[in-house]
Design a protein around this motif. Structure first.
Motif, PDB file in Angstrom:
ATOM      1  N   LEU A   3     -30.355 -89.537 -27.753  1.00 19.37           N
ATOM      2  CA  LEU A   3     -31.756 -89.155 -28.012  1.00 19.37           C
ATOM      3  C   LEU A   3     -31.849 -87.801 -28.701  1.00 19.37           C
ATOM      4  O   LEU A   3     -32.694 -87.562 -29.549  1.00 19.37           O
ATOM      5  CB  LEU A   3     -32.502 -89.068 -26.691  1.00 19.37           C
ATOM      6  N   LEU A 455     -53.012 -81.279  -0.607  1.00 14.77           N
ATOM      7  CA  LEU A 455     -51.984 -82.322  -0.466  1.00 14.77           C
ATOM      8  C   LEU A 455     -51.053 -82.341  -1.683  1.00 14.77           C
ATOM      9  O   LEU A 455     -49.836 -82.427  -1.538  1.00 14.77           O
ATOM     10  CB  LEU A 455     -52.671 -83.686  -0.320  1.00 14.77           C
ATOM     11  N   LEU A 456     -51.645 -82.259  -2.864  1.00 18.11           N
ATOM     12  CA  LEU A 456     -50.863 -82.444  -4.085  1.00 18.11           C
ATOM     13  C   LEU A 456     -49.974 -81.248  -4.424  1.00 18.11           C
ATOM     14  O   LEU A 456     -48.964 -81.408  -5.087  1.00 18.11           O
ATOM     15  CB  LEU A 456     -51.791 -82.726  -5.275  1.00 18.11           C
ATOM     16  N   LEU A 457     -50.379 -80.066  -4.003  1.00 17.29           N
ATOM     17  CA  LEU A 457     -49.601 -78.890  -4.398  1.00 17.29           C
ATOM     18  C   LEU A 457     -48.256 -78.809  -3.670  1.00 17.29           C
ATOM     19  O   LEU A 457     -47.219 -78.731  -4.311  1.00 17.29           O
ATOM     20  CB  LEU A 457     -50.429 -77.626  -4.207  1.00 17.29           C
ATOM     21  N   PRO A 458     -48.244 -78.883  -2.325  1.00 18.83           N
ATOM     22  CA  PRO A 458     -46.921 -78.749  -1.678  1.00 18.83           C
ATOM     23  C   PRO A 458     -46.182 -80.074  -1.511  1.00 18.83           C
ATOM     24  O   PRO A 458     -44.971 -80.073  -1.376  1.00 18.83           O
ATOM     25  CB  PRO A 458     -47.271 -78.172  -0.306  1.00 18.83           C
ATOM     26  N   PRO A 460     -45.434 -82.849  -3.516  1.00 21.56           N
ATOM     27  CA  PRO A 460     -44.372 -83.278  -4.447  1.00 21.56           C
ATOM     28  C   PRO A 460     -43.078 -82.487  -4.312  1.00 21.56           C
ATOM     29  O   PRO A 460     -42.016 -83.100  -4.206  1.00 21.56           O
ATOM     30  CB  PRO A 460     -45.011 -83.107  -5.823  1.00 21.56           C
ATOM     31  N   PRO A 461     -43.127 -81.122  -4.270  1.00 21.39           N
ATOM     32  CA  PRO A 461     -41.843 -80.439  -4.091  1.00 21.39           C
ATOM     33  C   PRO A 461     -41.174 -80.762  -2.763  1.00 21.39           C
ATOM     34  O   PRO A 461     -39.957 -80.879  -2.684  1.00 21.39           O
ATOM     35  CB  PRO A 461     -42.204 -78.943  -4.166  1.00 21.39           C
ATOM     36  N   ILE A 463     -41.374 -83.614  -1.020  1.00 19.81           N
ATOM     37  CA  ILE A 463     -40.774 -84.954  -1.094  1.00 19.81           C
ATOM     38  C   ILE A 463     -39.487 -84.903  -1.922  1.00 19.81           C
ATOM     39  O   ILE A 463     -38.464 -85.473  -1.553  1.00 19.81           O
ATOM     40  CB  ILE A 463     -41.789 -85.961  -1.705  1.00 19.81           C
ATOM     41  N   PHE A 464     -39.581 -84.161  -3.044  1.00 21.28           N
ATOM     42  CA  PHE A 464     -38.412 -84.057  -3.925  1.00 21.28           C
ATOM     43  C   PHE A 464     -37.224 -83.440  -3.193  1.00 21.28           C
ATOM     44  O   PHE A 464     -36.113 -83.978  -3.201  1.00 21.28           O
ATOM     45  CB  PHE A 464     -38.791 -83.212  -5.148  1.00 21.28           C
ATOM     46  N   LEU A 467     -35.779 -85.774  -0.507  1.00 17.40           N
ATOM     47  CA  LEU A 467     -34.975 -86.854  -1.085  1.00 17.40           C
ATOM     48  C   LEU A 467     -33.630 -86.327  -1.602  1.00 17.40           C
ATOM     49  O   LEU A 467     -32.597 -86.963  -1.436  1.00 17.40           O
ATOM     50  CB  LEU A 467     -35.740 -87.545  -2.219  1.00 17.40           C
ATOM     51  N   LEU A 468     -33.704 -85.149  -2.213  1.00 21.86           N
ATOM     52  CA  LEU A 468     -32.485 -84.547  -2.768  1.00 21.86           C
ATOM     53  C   LEU A 468     -31.489 -84.248  -1.640  1.00 21.86           C
ATOM     54  O   LEU A 468     -30.303 -84.574  -1.733  1.00 21.86           O
ATOM     55  CB  LEU A 468     -32.847 -83.262  -3.508  1.00 21.86           C
ATOM     56  N   ARG A 471     -30.056 -87.459  -0.178  1.00 23.69           N
ATOM     57  CA  ARG A 471     -29.040 -88.067  -1.060  1.00 23.69           C
ATOM     58  C   ARG A 471     -27.722 -87.294  -0.973  1.00 23.69           C
ATOM     59  O   ARG A 471     -26.654 -87.879  -0.956  1.00 23.69           O
ATOM     60  CB  ARG A 471     -29.568 -88.101  -2.489  1.00 23.69           C
TER      61      ARG A 471
END
Lengths: 587, 276
Positions: A3, A455-458, A460-461, A463-464, A467-468, A471
């Motif tokens: 790409l 809810l949206l501000l904290p 996403p980081p 959850i990320f 998950l990280l 994993r």
């Protein structure tokens, strides 16, 4: 293709396309000098702007010159975000005969369209005489003046030329200093080549305008130049440039010839009263626009004085008071141009003239006096006198005032006879309250949106990171690593084998590696029978187990007997299918 | 995963319930708004102000997301004060409105007009960094929304990249990272300007500015209604202010009011405590 590569190629194509699609194409022809002697070489450049490629230029007016091509140079520039491209064709011209010539226009063809350039005048005079320096010397400095007899304030051209047959650097100039004479630099130094007595010289030419401020007989002392000289050596060759030359240069000082100058005072006879000391050749243009206005509206009187000479002394013309007219003068503007051989310029003077009442007014002419040194006479130029007609103006408050809004903050429109509208503010107030019902609805929603924000501000980081971390932990567990490897054993086998021409040993090793990884074995060699038992124990069908057993046996036979087998490729394909079946059957 | 979905659904349901309840309450707010408008057009500006302010009091003001509607209400209150001849209070409310509706043409015009009418000739210094990051062009809610969405998208793609390492995701993450930094800085500057907004408006017709927090102190200069100043600190009923041209001095605290509402609320609470 990755790409990244596609992205870069796209960018390059986009830039190239945009440059071609949007550039304005123009062609320009220039000579490095406008007057030369017969032995000089002139540099001619044809510049095509807006394109990087064009047909080779066809140039008219070169019949009297020996032309040598000097190469081409193309350029692409990014200026303030826009792309400019140009190609420059360089030629060296050597005149074959003296005379006045017109070089150009040059023509180029771009996409079946012919573009033409400007033409340039060139004066070629006979070979130079009165050389000041020693012509056999490899370096000499020459000073020349265009006229030796001048009037006070008359300009003359003072030229210094350094002739060189040696490499020089670090040149510094010491101009002569004479009380009553002023030198003003005309242009950047020019470099060209010429031949004297069949010897080739490089020439650096500097031009100055000399202005005498006092009458008298002057002896302009020699100008001096200091430089470092690098003597030519036969072995120098490619490295003869001072940049590469490791030998030390010798300092040198060159002096030019002295010049005699006779400066006469301006004649007192017939000197006009309004003479301001202007010497040269000048012209006056005047214009009144419009010549018919309404009372209290303005007309503009413009006077332009232009010419060559001591342009800085062009006087400000004065327009006398006229009854019934209000006169406002703008600050005069002086534009000075320096060309190759003289200083020219223009002074623009403007007056706004407003008739207070209707009627006809005469704008008197104005006079400019100057001394013409060519003819040795005073001259007086007069502007045209103009008639300004003033018509009755519209009365304020009459019926042609139209309100454009009923609101108290609005302005008004005053119509004019030419149907243009001029808006004049006649009142000022605040704008009214906003009466929409939306304000209350908005307030109702703000708390809801606030909760969404929280809810949206904290989230996403969070959850990320969760998950990280999960994993990472999963991957770091040894059991999981072995399980992942086991799951990916089939994929890895395919990667190794598919589409490759492998030796029987490599195929054998790949199959055993698959079995060891897939079934988490400790390693080691498995016989075909052991493979069969292993697969049956792990839940594979007897058909699949037997097929794999046979394939391994076949490969081993090829390895141990050393016989060449044409069926290796077929076995390789079969193995791919068998191992896929093993993957599906064994959980 | 199921747990997350359940929690999200429960949250959304609770939010909707809150909204529905608010909706019931605000049936009355709409009527109040209409009444306030009527009072304004009948020339009863004090009553109109009371009603507009009552709507504002019914809704929380210390939120990050604040509706543009607050701006409309402050604008209307400003108009009421202007019509009743209180330039200072008018400008105060217009400046409060500017935080919510910074691009409103009516508001811009009215602010400019009131500034023209003030007696003190002082120009406000421009903050170049705020201009670059669009803080004066966007409202706090707009900047918060943009930052919120960019934040969501950035971490969404970062999360996707844990499982799918496609090259295009990398470029998308780079783009969203740049947007995240820019929008984050803009939002941060906006929050800083709001929380640490020390601007005050002179409400009294003419106020003496003294050398110290005492009526007997030397008179330094006088300021007039509608002038914007910066409040440095309070002491025994006096406030130390700084004008845009750097002149400083003390004046009675009752002659000024802070533009940032939290500051004004704190002041009211302090005054209330003193009275008690």
């Amino acid at each position: 293709m990755s790409l990244k590569k596609i992205f870069y190629i796209f960018c390059i194509f986009f830039l190239a396309f945009s440059a071609d699609a949007f550039a304005d194409i123009s062609i320009d022809l220039t000579l490095d000098r406008s007057s030369v002697v017969l032995t000089d070489t002139i540099v001619m450049k044809v510049t095509v702007t807006g394109k990087q490629k064009s047909s080779f230029p066809e140039i008219e007016g070169l019949a009297s010159f020996n032309v040598v091509k000097g190469g081409t140079a193309s350029r692409v520039e990014f200026v303030n975000g826009s792309m400019n491209s140009e190609v420059e064709y360089i030629f060296y011209l050597t005149p074959l005969k003296p005379g006045k010539f017109v070089v150009g226009p040059a023509q180029v063809r771009i996409k079946n369209k012919v573009y033409s350039s400007n033409s340039v005048k060139l004066t070629v005079s006979k070979a130079r005489n009165n050389q000041a320096g020693n012509e056999s010397s490899p370096l000499f400095l020459e000073a020349r003046i265009s006229k030796n007899n001048l009037y006070l304030n008359q300009n003359a051209l003072y030229t210094l030329r350094l002739f060189m047959r040696e490499q020089v650097s670090n040149i510094s100039l010491e101009m002569p200093e004479v009380e009553g004479l002023v030198f003003e630099s005309l242009a950047e130094p020019q470099k060209y080549s010429t031949s004297i007595n069949e010897k080739r010289y490089e020439v650096i030419e500097l031009k100055y305008i000399l202005m005498p401020k006092k009458p008298g007989i002057y002896s302009i002392p020699a100008a001096g130049m200091r430089m470092t000289v690098y003597k030519r050596n036969r072995r120098d060759g490619f490295f003869e440039d001072p940049f590469f030359n490791m030998r030390k240069g010798k300092p040198a000082y060159l002096s030019s010839n002295e010049i005699q100058l006779d400066v006469k005072n301006l004649p007192k006879q017939n000197r006009p009263n309004n003479f301001s000391g202007l010497v040269g050749r000048f012209d006056v243009k005047a214009n009144l626009d419009p010549v018919e206005v309404k009372a209290n509206e303005s007309a503009t009187l413009t006077i332009i004085v232009q010419g060559r000479g001591n342009v800085r002394q062009i006087p400000d013309l004065k327009l006398s008071d006229i009854k019934g007219l209000k006169i406002y003068q703008d600050k005069p503007r002086l534009n000075i141009n320096k060309n190759e051989s003289a200083i020219s310029g223009e002074k623009i003077m403007k007056w706004a003239i407003v008739p207070e009442k209707s009627g006809e007014y005469i704008i008197p002419s104005m006079a400019l006096a100057f001394f013409d040194p060519e003819k040795g006479l005073y001259r007086e130029l007069k502007t045209e006198s103009f008639s300004l007609k003033s018509n009755p103006g519209a009365d304020a408050g009459s019926s042609d005032l139209i309100s454009i809004s009923g609101d108290n903050h609005a302005g008004q429109v005053k119509t004019k006879n030419n149907n243009k509208q001029e808006i004049t503010r006649i009142g000022k107030d605040i704008f009214p309250v906003h009466t929409s019902v939306d304000p209350v609805k908005g307030l109702r929603q703000q708390e809801f949106f606030n909760k969404i924000f929280i809810l949206l501000l904290p989230a996403p980081p969070f959850i990320f990171l969760a998950l990280l971390a999960g994993r990472k932990l999963f991957k770091n567990n040894n059991k999981n690593i072995l399980n992942i490897r086991s799951r990916n054993a089939g994929k890895n086998f395919l990667k190794k084998v598919q589409g490759r021409d492998l030796s029987p040993e490599e195929i054998h090793a790949a199959v055993l590696n698959y079995l060891n990884t897939r079934f988490l074995l400790k390693g080691g060699l498995l016989t075909p029978n052991e493979v069969y038992d292993l697969l049956i124990n792990r839940g594979a069908s007897p058909e699949t187990a037997s097929m794999l057993k046979n394939s391994i046996a076949q490969i081993e036979s090829v390895i141990f007997t050393g016989e060449k087998s044409n069926s290796l490729a077929q076995i390789q394909d079969e193995l791919t299918g068998i191992l896929k079946s093993v993957d599906q059957e064994v959980k | 995963m199921r747990f997350c979905i359940t929690v999200s659904l429960l949250f959304l349901l609770s939010v909707n319930t809150v909204c529905a309840l608010d909706g019931d309450v605000d049936g009355g707010s709409e009527n109040i708004f209409f009444k306030a408008n009527q009072f304004y057009f009948n020339g009863e500006f004090e009553k109109a102000v009371q009603l507009y302010e009552s709507i504002l009091k019914n809704h929380q003001s210390n939120l990050i997301f604040q509706s543009e509607s607050r701006g409309e209400l402050f604008y209307n209150i400003g108009n009421c004060y202007f019509r009743s001849g209180q330039k200072g209070n008018a400008l105060l409310n217009y400046e409060r409105a500017r935080r919510f509706i910074p691009r409103d043409a009516d508001l811009k015009y009215n602010i400019e007009y009131v500034h023209d009418l003030t007696e003190d000739n002082l120009s406000q210094p421009e903050n170049i960094i705020s201009e670059i990051f669009g803080v004066n062009f966007f409202s706090q809610t707009e900047l918060a929304t943009v930052f919120c969405l960019v934040n969501l998208m950035l971490f969404l793609f970062l999360t996707i990249r844990i499982f799918f390492r496609a090259e295009w995701i990398f470029y998308v993450i780079i783009i969203f990272s740049i947007c995240w930094i820019v929008s984050g800085i803009s939002f941060g500057i906006m929050l800083k300007q709001t929380i640490f907004d020390d601007r005050v408006v002179i409400l009294a017709k003419e106020v003496d500015v003294l050398a110290g927090p005492d009526k007997e102190d030397t008179l330094l200069f006088k300021v007039h209604e509608g002038t914007l100043a910066y409040q440095e600190r309070n002491e025994s009923g006096f406030s130390l202010i700084r004008l845009p041209d750097s002149k400083r001095g003390w004046l009675v605290s009752s002659a000024i009011e802070a533009i940032y509402m939290a500051g004004a609320i704190q002041k009211q609470e302090l005054e209330g405590a003193k009275l008690e």
